[in-house]
Each structure stands twice: as structure tokens, then as C-alpha cells.
Design a protein around this motif. Structure first.
Motif, PDB file in Angstrom:
ATOM      1  N   GLY A  54     -11.601   4.420  32.483  1.00  0.00           N
ATOM      2  CA  GLY A  54     -12.145   3.385  33.365  1.00  0.00           C
ATOM      3  C   GLY A  54     -13.289   2.636  32.718  1.00  0.00           C
ATOM      4  O   GLY A  54     -13.428   1.412  32.904  1.00  0.00           O
ATOM      5  N   LYS A  55     -14.147   3.311  31.940  1.00  0.00           N
ATOM      6  CA  LYS A  55     -15.273   2.659  31.257  1.00  0.00           C
ATOM      7  C   LYS A  55     -14.789   1.660  30.218  1.00  0.00           C
ATOM      8  O   LYS A  55     -15.418   0.643  29.970  1.00  0.00           O
ATOM      9  N   HIS A  56     -13.661   1.959  29.595  1.00  0.00           N
ATOM     10  CA  HIS A  56     -13.130   1.088  28.542  1.00  0.00           C
ATOM     11  C   HIS A  56     -12.060   0.147  29.076  1.00  0.00           C
ATOM     12  O   HIS A  56     -11.351  -0.479  28.299  1.00  0.00           O
ATOM     13  N   ASP A  57     -11.954   0.031  30.375  1.00  0.00           N
ATOM     14  CA  ASP A  57     -10.990  -0.856  31.027  1.00  0.00           C
ATOM     15  C   ASP A  57      -9.556  -0.613  30.561  1.00  0.00           C
ATOM     16  O   ASP A  57      -8.797  -1.554  30.295  1.00  0.00           O
ATOM     17  N   ILE A  58      -9.197   0.630  30.438  1.00  0.00           N
ATOM     18  CA  ILE A  58      -7.813   0.975  30.073  1.00  0.00           C
ATOM     19  C   ILE A  58      -7.126   1.458  31.343  1.00  0.00           C
ATOM     20  O   ILE A  58      -7.651   2.298  32.079  1.00  0.00           O
ATOM     21  N   VAL A  59      -5.941   0.898  31.575  1.00  0.00           N
ATOM     22  CA  VAL A  59      -5.187   1.255  32.766  1.00  0.00           C
ATOM     23  C   VAL A  59      -4.267   2.432  32.422  1.00  0.00           C
ATOM     24  O   VAL A  59      -3.556   2.401  31.421  1.00  0.00           O
ATOM     25  N   GLU A  60      -4.283   3.414  33.295  1.00  0.00           N
ATOM     26  CA  GLU A  60      -3.466   4.618  33.072  1.00  0.00           C
ATOM     27  C   GLU A  60      -2.020   4.317  33.421  1.00  0.00           C
ATOM     28  O   GLU A  60      -1.722   3.746  34.462  1.00  0.00           O
ATOM     29  N   GLU A  61      -1.139   4.681  32.516  1.00  0.00           N
ATOM     30  CA  GLU A  61       0.280   4.481  32.775  1.00  0.00           C
ATOM     31  C   GLU A  61       0.832   5.689  33.512  1.00  0.00           C
ATOM     32  O   GLU A  61       0.398   6.815  33.278  1.00  0.00           O
ATOM     33  N   PRO A  62       1.802   5.452  34.376  1.00  0.00           N
ATOM     34  CA  PRO A  62       2.400   6.597  35.078  1.00  0.00           C
ATOM     35  C   PRO A  62       3.149   7.487  34.081  1.00  0.00           C
ATOM     36  O   PRO A  62       3.680   7.007  33.085  1.00  0.00           O
ATOM     37  N   CYS A  63       3.165   8.747  34.360  1.00  0.00           N
ATOM     38  CA  CYS A  63       3.847   9.708  33.480  1.00  0.00           C
ATOM     39  C   CYS A  63       5.343   9.494  33.571  1.00  0.00           C
ATOM     40  O   CYS A  63       5.893   9.294  34.645  1.00  0.00           O
ATOM     41  N   SER A  64       6.013   9.535  32.419  1.00  0.00           N
ATOM     42  CA  SER A  64       7.455   9.361  32.415  1.00  0.00           C
ATOM     43  C   SER A  64       8.160  10.701  32.664  1.00  0.00           C
ATOM     44  O   SER A  64       9.290  10.734  33.102  1.00  0.00           O
ATOM     45  N   ARG A  65       7.477  11.767  32.345  1.00  0.00           N
ATOM     46  CA  ARG A  65       8.068  13.082  32.570  1.00  0.00           C
ATOM     47  C   ARG A  65       7.888  13.494  34.027  1.00  0.00           C
ATOM     48  O   ARG A  65       6.895  13.203  34.656  1.00  0.00           O
ATOM     49  N   SER A  66       8.853  14.244  34.478  1.00  0.00           N
ATOM     50  CA  SER A  66       8.706  14.798  35.828  1.00  0.00           C
ATOM     51  C   SER A  66       7.810  16.033  35.743  1.00  0.00           C
ATOM     52  O   SER A  66       7.554  16.565  34.666  1.00  0.00           O
ATOM     53  N   ASP A  67       7.346  16.478  36.886  1.00  0.00           N
ATOM     54  CA  ASP A  67       6.490  17.667  36.907  1.00  0.00           C
ATOM     55  C   ASP A  67       7.224  18.886  36.365  1.00  0.00           C
ATOM     56  O   ASP A  67       6.648  19.729  35.684  1.00  0.00           O
ATOM     57  N   GLU A  68       8.510  18.966  36.643  1.00  0.00           N
ATOM     58  CA  GLU A  68       9.286  20.113  36.193  1.00  0.00           C
ATOM     59  C   GLU A  68       9.408  20.104  34.663  1.00  0.00           C
ATOM     60  O   GLU A  68       9.292  21.140  34.020  1.00  0.00           O
ATOM     61  N   ALA A  69       9.588  18.930  34.099  1.00  0.00           N
ATOM     62  CA  ALA A  69       9.711  18.822  32.643  1.00  0.00           C
ATOM     63  C   ALA A  69       8.390  19.171  31.968  1.00  0.00           C
ATOM     64  O   ALA A  69       8.376  19.835  30.920  1.00  0.00           O
ATOM     65  N   SER A  70       7.271  18.749  32.555  1.00  0.00           N
ATOM     66  CA  SER A  70       5.974  19.074  31.947  1.00  0.00           C
ATOM     67  C   SER A  70       5.689  20.574  32.072  1.00  0.00           C
ATOM     68  O   SER A  70       5.117  21.168  31.153  1.00  0.00           O
ATOM     69  N   THR A  71       6.110  21.183  33.162  1.00  0.00           N
ATOM     70  CA  THR A  71       5.953  22.628  33.319  1.00  0.00           C
ATOM     71  C   THR A  71       6.776  23.355  32.265  1.00  0.00           C
ATOM     72  O   THR A  71       6.305  24.315  31.648  1.00  0.00           O
ATOM     73  N   GLU A  72       8.003  22.869  32.026  1.00  0.00           N
ATOM     74  CA  GLU A  72       8.868  23.493  31.018  1.00  0.00           C
ATOM     75  C   GLU A  72       8.256  23.349  29.623  1.00  0.00           C
ATOM     76  O   GLU A  72       8.332  24.256  28.802  1.00  0.00           O
ATOM     77  N   ALA A  73       7.623  22.214  29.346  1.00  0.00           N
ATOM     78  CA  ALA A  73       6.984  22.010  28.047  1.00  0.00           C
ATOM     79  C   ALA A  73       5.819  22.979  27.859  1.00  0.00           C
ATOM     80  O   ALA A  73       5.632  23.553  26.779  1.00  0.00           O
TER      81      ALA A  73
END
Length: 171
Positions: free
Chosen positions: A130-149
Motif C-alpha cells: 500500500g505504501k508503494h501504491d502496488i495493487v495486490e492481484e488475486p491469487c490464481s491458486r485455489s486454497d486447496e492447491a496452496s494447502t497441497e503445495a
């Protein structure tokens, strides 16, 4: 001392009935034996025979009573040994359950601490974005995929299963 007559009425000797012992009534068999006109020797032999039978019966009774007491003692010892074995097993299981519960609570506490730390890191990174004015992109992975990783990087399979179970509970 003056003579005082008895308050009970006097009876004549002829009014007193024959003396009988009720405690030791003769058995019908013995009376019949006597009435048959047996001799004194035969009566003595019969009495000795009956006394021997009585001794044998008393001996058998004592023998059975002794065996019964032995069996009762054996049963009580067996019950005590089973009870002691049960108490030992119960004690061991209670200790094991307590240990597992403490380990589980410790793991959960560690996971909560890790989640709290990660949440603070995420908040700090979002603040920097937020300080550097960068917008966060939505995650492309699902929660299940990130848990598996995350789980694929863990060495301990038991821990991985535990985290999988927690992630299913949270969704």
C-alpha cells in the motif's frame, strides 16, 4: 427365720408323669429295631455302624467345606489379580491419553502461533504494498492447491495429515 409355705400347690408323687427327653428323641428305625427283640450285642453293633456312618458323613462334609473354601480363596485371588491387571492397564491408558492430549494441544498451539505470525507478516507486506501504491492481484491458486503445495514441502507425513484435517475443518 420363720417357716413360710410355698406359694405353689403341692402335688402328690403319683400325679407326676413319666420323664421323657425331648431333645434326643429316638428314631423310628431304632425303636423298631428294639421292638423286634434284638440282642444288646446286635444293638451295639448297629450303634457302632451308625457312628461310623456319622463319622464318614462328617468327614465328607468337612472335606467338601474345605474344598469349597479353597475354591473360594482361589476365586478371590483371581478376582484380585484381574482387578490389579485392569487397574494397571487403565493407568497406562490414562497416561497415554494424557500424553497424546498434551502433544495434540502443543501442536495446535504451535500451529496457531505460526498462523498468527504469518498473518502479521501478510499484514506487514500488504502495508508495504500500500505504501508503494502496488495493487495486490488475486491469487490464481485455489486454497486447496496452496494447502497441497505447503503439504508437499513437509517431511513429516503425520504432520501433513494433521494439517490436511485442520484445513478441511476450517472450510
Amino acid at each position: 427365720m420363720s417357716y413360710r409355705p410355698s406359694p405353689f400347690p403341692r402335688r402328690s408323687v403319683s400325679s407326676v408323669g413319666p420323664f421323657t427327653v425331648k431333645r434326643k428323641q429316638k428314631s423310628k428305625e431304632l425303636v423298631d429295631f428294639i421292638l423286634e427283640g434284638k440282642s444288646v450285642a446286635e444293638l451295639d453293633a448297629r450303634i457302632r455302624q451308625l457312628e461310623e456312618s456319622l463319622k464318614k458323613a462328617v468327614y465328607e462334609q468337612q472335606k467338601w467345606r474345605h474344598q469349597c473354601r479353597l475354591m473360594e480363596t482361589e476365586r478371590e485371588k483371581f478376582e484380585q489379580s484381574v482387578q490389579m491387571h485392569y487397574e494397571k492397564d487403565k493407568e497406562l491408558l490414562e497416561i497415554e491419553i494424557k500424553t497424546l492430549k498434551e502433544a495434540h494441544l502443543s501442536k495446535v498451539q504451535d500451529l496457531l502461533n505460526t498462523i498468527g505470525r504469518l498473518q502479521k507478516t501478510i499484514d506487514a507486506l500488504r502495508e508495504q504494498l500500500g505504501k508503494h501504491d502496488i495493487v495486490e492481484e488475486p491469487c490464481s491458486r485455489s486454497d486447496e492447491a496452496s494447502t497441497e503445495a505447503i503439504l508437499s514441502r513437509l517431511d513429516d507425513t503425520e504432520e501433513a495429515e494433521f494439517i490436511k484435517h485442520l484445513s478441511h475443518l476450517m472450510t
